[in-house]
Write a protein that holds these residues in place. Sequence first.
Motif, short mmCIF file in Angstrom:
data_model
loop_
_atom_site.label_atom_id
_atom_site.label_comp_id
_atom_site.label_asym_id
_atom_site.label_seq_id
_atom_site.Cartn_x
_atom_site.Cartn_y
_atom_site.Cartn_z
N GLU A 214 0.77 -1.22 0.10
CA GLU A 214 -0.09 -0.22 0.06
C GLU A 214 0.79 1.37 0.26
OE1 GLU A 214 -2.68 -0.14 3.22
OE2 GLU A 214 -4.09 -1.52 2.12
N GLN A 215 2.10 1.07 0.41
CA GLN A 215 3.14 2.23 0.22
C GLN A 215 3.15 2.79 -1.45
OE1 GLN A 215 7.27 2.01 1.45
NE2 GLN A 215 6.85 0.03 1.87
N ARG A 220 1.29 -2.40 -5.30
CA ARG A 220 1.95 -3.62 -5.18
C ARG A 220 3.47 -3.13 -5.47
NH1 ARG A 220 4.12 -4.96 -10.10
NH2 ARG A 220 3.10 -3.94 -11.90
N VAL A 221 4.18 -4.20 -4.95
CA VAL A 221 5.75 -4.29 -5.00
C VAL A 221 5.99 -4.52 -6.68
CG1 VAL A 221 7.72 -5.30 -4.45
CG2 VAL A 221 6.11 -4.64 -2.82
N GLY A 222 7.05 -3.82 -7.07
CA GLY A 222 7.64 -4.17 -8.51
C GLY A 222 8.20 -5.47 -8.66
N GLN A 223 8.06 -6.04 -10.02
CA GLN A 223 8.47 -6.96 -10.46
C GLN A 223 9.62 -7.03 -11.65
OE1 GLN A 223 5.01 -9.01 -11.78
NE2 GLN A 223 4.03 -9.09 -9.73
N PRO A 224 10.26 -7.95 -11.88
CA PRO A 224 11.23 -7.79 -13.14
C PRO A 224 10.51 -7.63 -14.25
CG PRO A 224 11.94 -9.57 -11.59
CD PRO A 224 10.86 -9.22 -11.10
N ILE A 247 13.73 6.96 -17.31
CA ILE A 247 12.57 6.52 -17.04
C ILE A 247 12.48 5.95 -15.56
CG2 ILE A 247 10.52 5.35 -17.55
CD1 ILE A 247 11.13 5.58 -20.55
N THR A 248 11.60 6.50 -14.74
CA THR A 248 11.61 5.98 -13.29
C THR A 248 10.45 4.89 -13.14
OG1 THR A 248 12.41 7.93 -12.17
CG2 THR A 248 10.89 6.48 -10.78
N ILE A 249 10.74 3.72 -12.97
CA ILE A 249 9.58 2.72 -12.75
C ILE A 249 9.64 2.17 -11.31
CG2 ILE A 249 8.76 0.58 -13.57
CD1 ILE A 249 10.25 1.13 -16.02
N ASP A 250 8.61 2.85 -10.43
CA ASP A 250 8.49 2.73 -9.07
C ASP A 250 7.14 2.55 -8.33
OD1 ASP A 250 7.92 5.31 -9.14
OD2 ASP A 250 9.17 6.06 -7.69
N GLY A 251 6.23 2.37 -9.22
CA GLY A 251 4.89 2.33 -8.72
C GLY A 251 4.51 3.37 -7.99
N GLY A 252 5.14 4.82 -8.32
CA GLY A 252 4.82 5.98 -7.91
C GLY A 252 5.23 6.23 -6.67
N MET A 253 6.29 5.62 -6.31
CA MET A 253 6.83 6.01 -4.94
C MET A 253 7.41 7.47 -4.91
SD MET A 253 6.71 3.55 -2.10
CE MET A 253 8.17 3.66 -1.38
#
Length: 260
Positions: A214-215, A220-224, A247-253
């Motif tokens: 939820e953070q 969700r947590v990222g996957q390869p 490009i940042t790929i972090d689920g929006g963190m």
Amino acid sequence: MSDSYYRHKTILITGGAQGIGLGMAYRFAQEGATVIMADKDGEAGQQAEQWLQEQGHQAVFILCDVSREEEVQALLRQVGEKYKSLDALINNAGIADPFQGPLQELDMAAFDRVLTVNLRGPLLCAKNALPLLQLAEHPAILNISSTRAFMSEPDTFAYSASKGGLEALTHSLAVSLARERVRVNAIAPGWIEVGDWKKQSEKYAPQHTKEDSEQHPVGRVGQPSDIAEAALFLCSDKAGFITGQSITIDGGMTVKMIYA
């Protein structure tokens, strides 16, 4: 991606035997590419090669420590002798443990080792891969950075510095290699769970709390695979007008405001 773009393409992925690297190798191989996994872990490399080949994919493992120029030269010599050209170099190899203890206890040899692998290694690979990249129709370099290039937890000096340097190296290479027709970009992953993508002796079942998921604004947590899908795009001709970008790929963190 089209079903045919990566057929007859050759992709070199450093640190390709485990984690995000293996996740990318798997996806490129699924798309029909010949994948070369360079890694200093022989056990992991042999397992990865066997796993991919058993599925009918074109994949080979070559032992290499990217911090040693003679090993990088040998790696690219082997690639050139067998494949003649290189369509994409993905600089993924790195020392991933970011924590080194408090500044007053910092081991400078350990600090230097992280920078040598995480920053000097990608430069050595780009330098030695360039002649083979120049022979490809749409050559690309992709650097795997980290959101830790832009933000830090305490006591992560070497890792943060190395990834920050890799971000700068990305735009420097992009401008410098434009005349060689080589595009250079970066992906900065956030929390990517790699437990299922480790070698057999280190594999573990991921266990995440509700708070872990939820953070992330996406829940969700990222996957390869999250990184691999972006890599497929950035290394293809569909990204032909993109260079020097990260490009940042972090689920929006990194865009989520946090108040203590």
